[in-house]
Structure formats: C-alpha cells, structure tokens
Design an enzyme around this catalytic site. Structure first.
Site, mmCIF file in Angstrom:
data_model
loop_
_atom_site.group_PDB
_atom_site.id
_atom_site.type_symbol
_atom_site.label_atom_id
_atom_site.label_comp_id
_atom_site.label_asym_id
_atom_site.label_seq_id
_atom_site.Cartn_x
_atom_site.Cartn_y
_atom_site.Cartn_z
ATOM 1 C CE LYS A 247 35.618 43.224 44.675
ATOM 2 N NZ LYS A 247 35.125 44.399 44.112
ATOM 3 C CG ASP B 117 32.070 45.785 44.678
ATOM 4 O OD1 ASP B 117 33.097 45.703 45.343
ATOM 5 O OD2 ASP B 117 31.977 44.735 43.706
ATOM 6 C CE1 TYR C 165 37.648 43.401 38.275
ATOM 7 C CE2 TYR C 165 35.812 44.648 39.735
ATOM 8 C CZ TYR C 165 36.488 43.306 39.258
ATOM 9 O OH TYR C 165 36.043 42.157 39.591
ATOM 10 C CG HIS D 104 39.846 40.795 43.551
ATOM 11 N ND1 HIS D 104 39.975 41.952 42.674
ATOM 12 C CD2 HIS D 104 38.623 40.256 42.842
ATOM 13 C CE1 HIS D 104 38.935 41.992 41.781
ATOM 14 N NE2 HIS D 104 38.190 40.878 42.043
#
Length: 185
Positions: free
Chosen positions: A32, A2, A7, A65
C-alpha cells in the site's frame, strides 16, 4: 502477503518470501502507498522503493492506503491516475484502494473510467460494512477484509462459538477465527 509501506514490513516479507523457496507465482503480494506519497510524482518512486524492499520486479496488487480527502487538496484522483500508469508499466498486476467509501469510489470511476480491482476495508462479524460491500459489488470491485477477526472480542461471543461448533471443520475442529473469516464473505 499483505504489506504496507507505512508498516515498514516489506523488507521482512521479502526476506521471508526468498527464504520460503516458494515459486513467485504461488504467492500473492499486496502493498500500500504511504499516506505521505500521494502526490502523483511520488507514486512511482514509492512503489519502486517497495519493490526493492520486497526484492520483486512486480507486486500483484498496489493499493492507495487511504483516500485522504482532507490532504493534497482532496485530490486522490491524480494519485489514482498515477497508479493506473504503474499498472500499465507492469510494476503491479492490479491496482486498488483501501478504506474508500462509495463516494470516493464513484469519483475515481467517474473521473478515470478505471474501477479499482479491490477495496480493502474493515469487515468482521461486529462490523459488516454492508453499504460499502454492496457498492463494491455493484462496481465489480472485490472486497478484501482487514481485521476479519475483529478485535478479538468475537471469540468470546457465545453466538460465534455456537456457530463454530455447529460448523466444525473435519480437519481442524471448531474455530471462532474460521467462523469470523467465513462471515466476511
């Protein structure tokens, strides 16, 4: 695996995938869409950037997201339509959402006829998110928990510790983490 554009972990995950030696079909990869890439014209280049970072030709799941109803004039539907095009083009096997509430999901389905494959939401023993989970079940949208272990407080909860001890895994022993994860299903 994931990952998420915001990030900044895609390059590292891609390197880890290549180093692992695992066949691609044995690893499920999710990423995402960044919150600042919701304009329809930004969606495809954004996923293409992710694919380059990951070193892949296709992800298994690409998620919006957040719905961001206060940005882009509240238009997350046009973002979803751009995501549908990515699935049709074969850049992602499935498309889904993260952090969407029932009214967000209904709007996507009503306006496009395409049901998200997944809604990745916060779910753990202290926050079961029952209303969203039930609505996803009605739609046929799979729920994937983010933070299934909660914030760590659950591990000190005597009820969770008792359940873990009573359902001890013969192979790994009792596990509060396993109990928390099982509770999200």
């Amino acid at each position: 695996m994931d990952t998420a554009q915001m990030y900044a972990n895609e390059a590292g995950v891609g390197a880890g995938l290549r180093a692992s030696g695992l066949p691609r079909e044995e690893v499920f990869v999710t990423t995402k869409l960044r919150n600042d890439r919701h304009r329809p014209e930004d969606v495809r280049p954004s996923l293409e950037g992710s694919l380059q970072e990951l070193g892949l030709e296709q992800v298994d799941l690409f998620l919006i997201h957040w719905p961001l109803p206060t940005l882009y004039g509240g238009d997350f539907v046009s973002t979803w339509e751009a995501m549908i095009e990515l699935a049709e083009a074969g850049l992602t096997r499935e498309i889904g959402v993260s952090n969407f509430q029932p009214h967000h999901l209904d709007r996507l389905v009503e306006d496009t006829g395409v049901v998200p494959a997944v809604n990745q939401i916060e779910v753990h023993p202290y926050f079961t998110n029952d209303a969203v989970r039930a609505h996803c079940a009605e739609l046929g949208t799979a729920v994937q928990a983010w933070s299934p272990l909660g914030r760590g407080d659950e591990f000190a909860d005597p009820v969770i510790a008792d359940v873990a001890a009573a359902t001890e895994c013969p192979r790994h022993g009792p596990s509060c983490a396993g109990t928390c994860s099982a509770a999200t299903w």
